[in-house]
Design an enzyme around this catalytic site. Structure first.
Site, PDB file in Angstrom:
ATOM      1  N   HIS A  81      63.365  52.172  46.145  1.00 46.17           N
ATOM      2  CA  HIS A  81      64.323  51.945  47.247  1.00 46.17           C
ATOM      3  C   HIS A  81      65.509  51.081  46.796  1.00 46.17           C
ATOM      4  O   HIS A  81      66.650  51.370  47.121  1.00 46.17           O
ATOM      5  CB  HIS A  81      63.628  51.259  48.434  1.00 46.17           C
ATOM      6  N   LYS A 114      60.853  52.592  55.070  1.00 44.64           N
ATOM      7  CA  LYS A 114      59.965  51.423  55.005  1.00 44.64           C
ATOM      8  C   LYS A 114      58.911  51.681  53.945  1.00 44.64           C
ATOM      9  O   LYS A 114      58.678  52.862  53.641  1.00 44.64           O
ATOM     10  CB  LYS A 114      59.328  51.118  56.370  1.00 44.64           C
ATOM     11  N   SER A 148      67.469  65.282  44.232  1.00 49.30           N
ATOM     12  CA  SER A 148      66.121  65.072  43.741  1.00 49.30           C
ATOM     13  C   SER A 148      66.246  64.645  42.284  1.00 49.30           C
ATOM     14  O   SER A 148      67.327  64.754  41.694  1.00 49.30           O
ATOM     15  CB  SER A 148      65.353  66.392  43.834  1.00 49.30           C
ATOM     16  N   ARG A 149      65.127  64.203  41.701  1.00 46.75           N
ATOM     17  CA  ARG A 149      65.172  63.910  40.269  1.00 46.75           C
ATOM     18  C   ARG A 149      65.245  65.200  39.474  1.00 46.75           C
ATOM     19  O   ARG A 149      65.581  65.188  38.302  1.00 46.75           O
ATOM     20  CB  ARG A 149      63.944  63.081  39.862  1.00 46.75           C
TER      21      ARG A 149
HETATM   22  N1  LIG Z   1      58.766  56.580  58.440  1.00 49.15           N
HETATM   23  C1  LIG Z   1      57.590  57.154  58.253  1.00 49.15           C
HETATM   24  O1  LIG Z   1      56.880  57.549  59.176  1.00 49.15           O
HETATM   25  C2  LIG Z   1      57.101  57.349  56.853  1.00 49.15           C
HETATM   26  C3  LIG Z   1      56.037  58.238  56.619  1.00 49.15           C
HETATM   27  C4  LIG Z   1      55.641  58.447  55.311  1.00 49.15           C
HETATM   28  C5  LIG Z   1      56.267  57.757  54.284  1.00 49.15           C
HETATM   29  N2  LIG Z   1      57.266  56.889  54.554  1.00 49.15           N
HETATM   30  C6  LIG Z   1      57.928  56.152  53.465  1.00 49.15           C
HETATM   31  O2  LIG Z   1      58.761  57.067  52.769  1.00 49.15           O
HETATM   32  C7  LIG Z   1      58.697  56.827  51.364  1.00 49.15           C
HETATM   33  C8  LIG Z   1      58.252  58.110  50.672  1.00 49.15           C
HETATM   34  O3  LIG Z   1      56.995  58.476  51.167  1.00 49.15           O
HETATM   35  P1  LIG Z   1      56.459  60.013  51.117  1.00 49.15           P
HETATM   36  O4  LIG Z   1      55.202  60.009  51.857  1.00 49.15           O
HETATM   37  O5  LIG Z   1      57.561  60.937  51.496  1.00 49.15           O
HETATM   38  O6  LIG Z   1      56.154  60.122  49.557  1.00 49.15           O
HETATM   39  P2  LIG Z   1      56.098  61.457  48.691  1.00 49.15           P
HETATM   40  O7  LIG Z   1      55.696  62.614  49.521  1.00 49.15           O
HETATM   41  O8  LIG Z   1      55.336  61.103  47.474  1.00 49.15           O
HETATM   42  O9  LIG Z   1      57.625  61.702  48.301  1.00 49.15           O
HETATM   43  C9  LIG Z   1      58.406  60.759  47.611  1.00 49.15           C
HETATM   44  C10 LIG Z   1      59.503  61.507  46.864  1.00 49.15           C
HETATM   45  O10 LIG Z   1      60.226  60.550  46.109  1.00 49.15           O
HETATM   46  C11 LIG Z   1      60.516  61.094  44.810  1.00 49.15           C
HETATM   47  N3  LIG Z   1      59.767  60.305  43.827  1.00 49.15           N
HETATM   48  C12 LIG Z   1      58.485  60.389  43.491  1.00 49.15           C
HETATM   49  N4  LIG Z   1      58.163  59.487  42.551  1.00 49.15           N
HETATM   50  C13 LIG Z   1      59.275  58.828  42.289  1.00 49.15           C
HETATM   51  C14 LIG Z   1      59.589  57.778  41.412  1.00 49.15           C
HETATM   52  N5  LIG Z   1      58.685  57.240  40.594  1.00 49.15           N
HETATM   53  N6  LIG Z   1      60.848  57.317  41.393  1.00 49.15           N
HETATM   54  C15 LIG Z   1      61.764  57.856  42.206  1.00 49.15           C
HETATM   55  N7  LIG Z   1      61.520  58.875  43.073  1.00 49.15           N
HETATM   56  C16 LIG Z   1      60.294  59.341  43.098  1.00 49.15           C
HETATM   57  C17 LIG Z   1      60.044  62.503  44.806  1.00 49.15           C
HETATM   58  O11 LIG Z   1      61.158  63.298  45.182  1.00 49.15           O
HETATM   59  P3  LIG Z   1      61.993  64.083  44.043  1.00 49.15           P
HETATM   60  O12 LIG Z   1      60.975  64.814  43.243  1.00 49.15           O
HETATM   61  O13 LIG Z   1      62.883  64.947  44.841  1.00 49.15           O
HETATM   62  O14 LIG Z   1      62.732  63.098  43.238  1.00 49.15           O
HETATM   63  C18 LIG Z   1      58.985  62.533  45.863  1.00 49.15           C
HETATM   64  O15 LIG Z   1      58.860  63.804  46.430  1.00 49.15           O
HETATM   65  C19 LIG Z   1      57.756  55.632  51.171  1.00 49.15           C
HETATM   66  O16 LIG Z   1      58.527  54.463  51.058  1.00 49.15           O
HETATM   67  C20 LIG Z   1      56.931  55.613  52.453  1.00 49.15           C
HETATM   68  O17 LIG Z   1      56.501  54.323  52.860  1.00 49.15           O
HETATM   69  C21 LIG Z   1      57.703  56.702  55.809  1.00 49.15           C
END
Ligand SMILES: NC(=O)c1ccc[n+]([C@@H]2O[C@H](COP(=O)([O-])OP(=O)(O)OC[C@H]3O[C@@H](n4cnc5c(N)ncnc54)[C@H](OP(=O)(O)O)[C@@H]3O)[C@@H](O)[C@H]2O)c1
Length: 335
Positions: free
Chosen positions: A81, A99, A38-39
């Site tokens: 990404h 994605k 994680s960050r």
């Molecule tokens: N396949 C699917 O069904 C599905 C479903 C939902 C989302 N997604 C995809 O998965 C990705 C994340 O979505 P999510 O819904 O999981 O989002 P989320 O709940 O906001 O989580 C993203 C995580 O990335 C890290 N992060 C947050 N801001 C960041 C930044 N500015 N730079 C780098 N890392 C950052 C954080 O983890 P840390 O605090 O640990 O760094 C955060 O918990 C997106 O690309 C989304 O399209 C896919």
């Protein structure tokens, strides 16, 4: 590498948790989650504790330097990404990247070139392509069950109450309906018809410049068309249908993770098709995880189910849609 694939999870948000839970449920099929990054160290530790993961890192660099990790799963917002997947590939790790694959086609091309140069496995986490029912549907279409495709319709939308600081509205994080949700209808259409010859689109934008509600019309020289929509301000049906010269296939609500579909062939009774391999208590990510495990153990550099050229073509379409609706992200201006 033994018969086990050892995973490292990069980021600790919503989808990281869902995917990790599915991976852990697959232990018998050779998947192991050995580390998380994680960050912040606190978040990594909390995630590791929640899922019983041995090592927790407060930086991405430590995760990609971990010799016990074979493949890194990238679960950050789209805007990160390219950086995160690039770091993992540079360190010699295989990568499964959420994605939308990247912010734009240029970043996707950079990742694909890097993976190919290094001889490493890379796949966009387009889990829908790995779903058994979607695979059954494409087989039926290829076998001519509905004749020649004329029209694809698909949409994905929900009415959220996202504040201006939510990642879905932040252009710096690739916010908007298109990259988060629109990627599914576009990928669905391109799975069947390939890259379109023409792209048109209209959208409602937020004050921040993210797309809230987007309509897309794709055209192919064959005469086929796709009518697609995505929204974060409207509860769309989130269904899909494929119409051909000899019939139609309908996916009900939740087409991106279907439990059944209906085949309507001219002069036949409608046929409901299920595979008997529905959710089973998991979230549906197990199919893509199994495909990554299989491909890595077989020494393959990309998956035939989610080919890299297909992911690049989807990114080019998303770029074209953004061009038509006037959405630019800061990452587009990166040299
Ligand atoms: N396949 C699917 O069904 C599905 C479903 C939902 C989302 N997604 C995809 O998965 C990705 C994340 O979505 P999510 O819904 O999981 O989002 P989320 O709940 O906001 O989580 C993203 C995580 O990335 C890290 N992060 C947050 N801001 C960041 C930044 N500015 N730079 C780098 N890392 C950052 C954080 O983890 P840390 O605090 O640990 O760094 C955060 O918990 C997106 O690309 C989304 O399209 C896919």
């Amino acid at each position: 590498m033994s018969g086990t694939v050892r995973w490292g999870v990069l980021a600790t948000g919503g989808i990281a948790a869902t995917f990790t839970a599915d991976l852990l449920a697959m232990k018998e099929s050779g998947a192991e989650v050995v580390a998380v990054a994680s960050r912040t160290e606190a978040s990594a530790k909390a995630f590791a504790e929640r899922f019983g993961i041995e090592r927790a890192y407060g930086s991405w660099a430590e995760l990609v330097a971990d010799d016990t990790v074979d493949v890194v799963y990238i679960a950050t917002p789209h805007s990160a990404h390219r950086e995160a997947a690039g770091l993992a590939l540079e360190a010699g790790k295989h990568v499964l990247c959420e994605k939308a694959f990247t912010i734009n086609a240029r970043e996707a091309r950079e990742l694909v070139d890097l993976a190919r140069e290094r001889g490493l496995f890379l796949m966009e986490a387009m889990w829908t392509y790995c779903n058994p029912l979607i695979r059954r549907m494409t087989e039926l279409v290829r076998d001519g069950a509905i004749g020649e495709i004329r029209t694809v319709q698909a949409d994905f939308g929900f009415a959220g109450t996202f504040g201006a600081d939510h990642r879905l509205r932040d252009p710096a994080l690739g916010g908007g309906a298109l990259l988060d949700l629109g990627v599914y209808p576009v990928s669905f259409a391109q799975l069947l018809l390939g890259e379109p010859d023409r792209v048109q689109a209209e959208a409602l934008l937020s004050p921040e410049g993210a797309d809230l509600n987007t309509g897309i019309l794709l055209g192919w020289d064959s005469g086929a068309t796709a009518l697609l929509a995505c929204s974060i301000v409207g509860n769309l049906q989130t269904s899909a249908s494929v119409t051909g010269t000899a019939g139609r296939i309908d996916f009900p609500q939740g087409f991106f993770y279907p439990e059944h579909f209906v085949l309507h062939r001219h002069d036949h009774e409608p046929e409901t098709i299920t595979t008997g391999s529905g959710p089973q208590g998991l979230s549906g990510m197990q199919y893509e995880a199994a495909e990554v495990n299989r491909a890595i153990l077989a020494g393959e550099k990309e998956s035939p189910l989610v080919p890299l050229e297909g992911s690049l073509a989807v990114m080019r379409t998303l770029d074209a849609v953004r061009d038509r609706i006037g959405v630019r992200y800061p990452a587009d201006d990166r040299a």
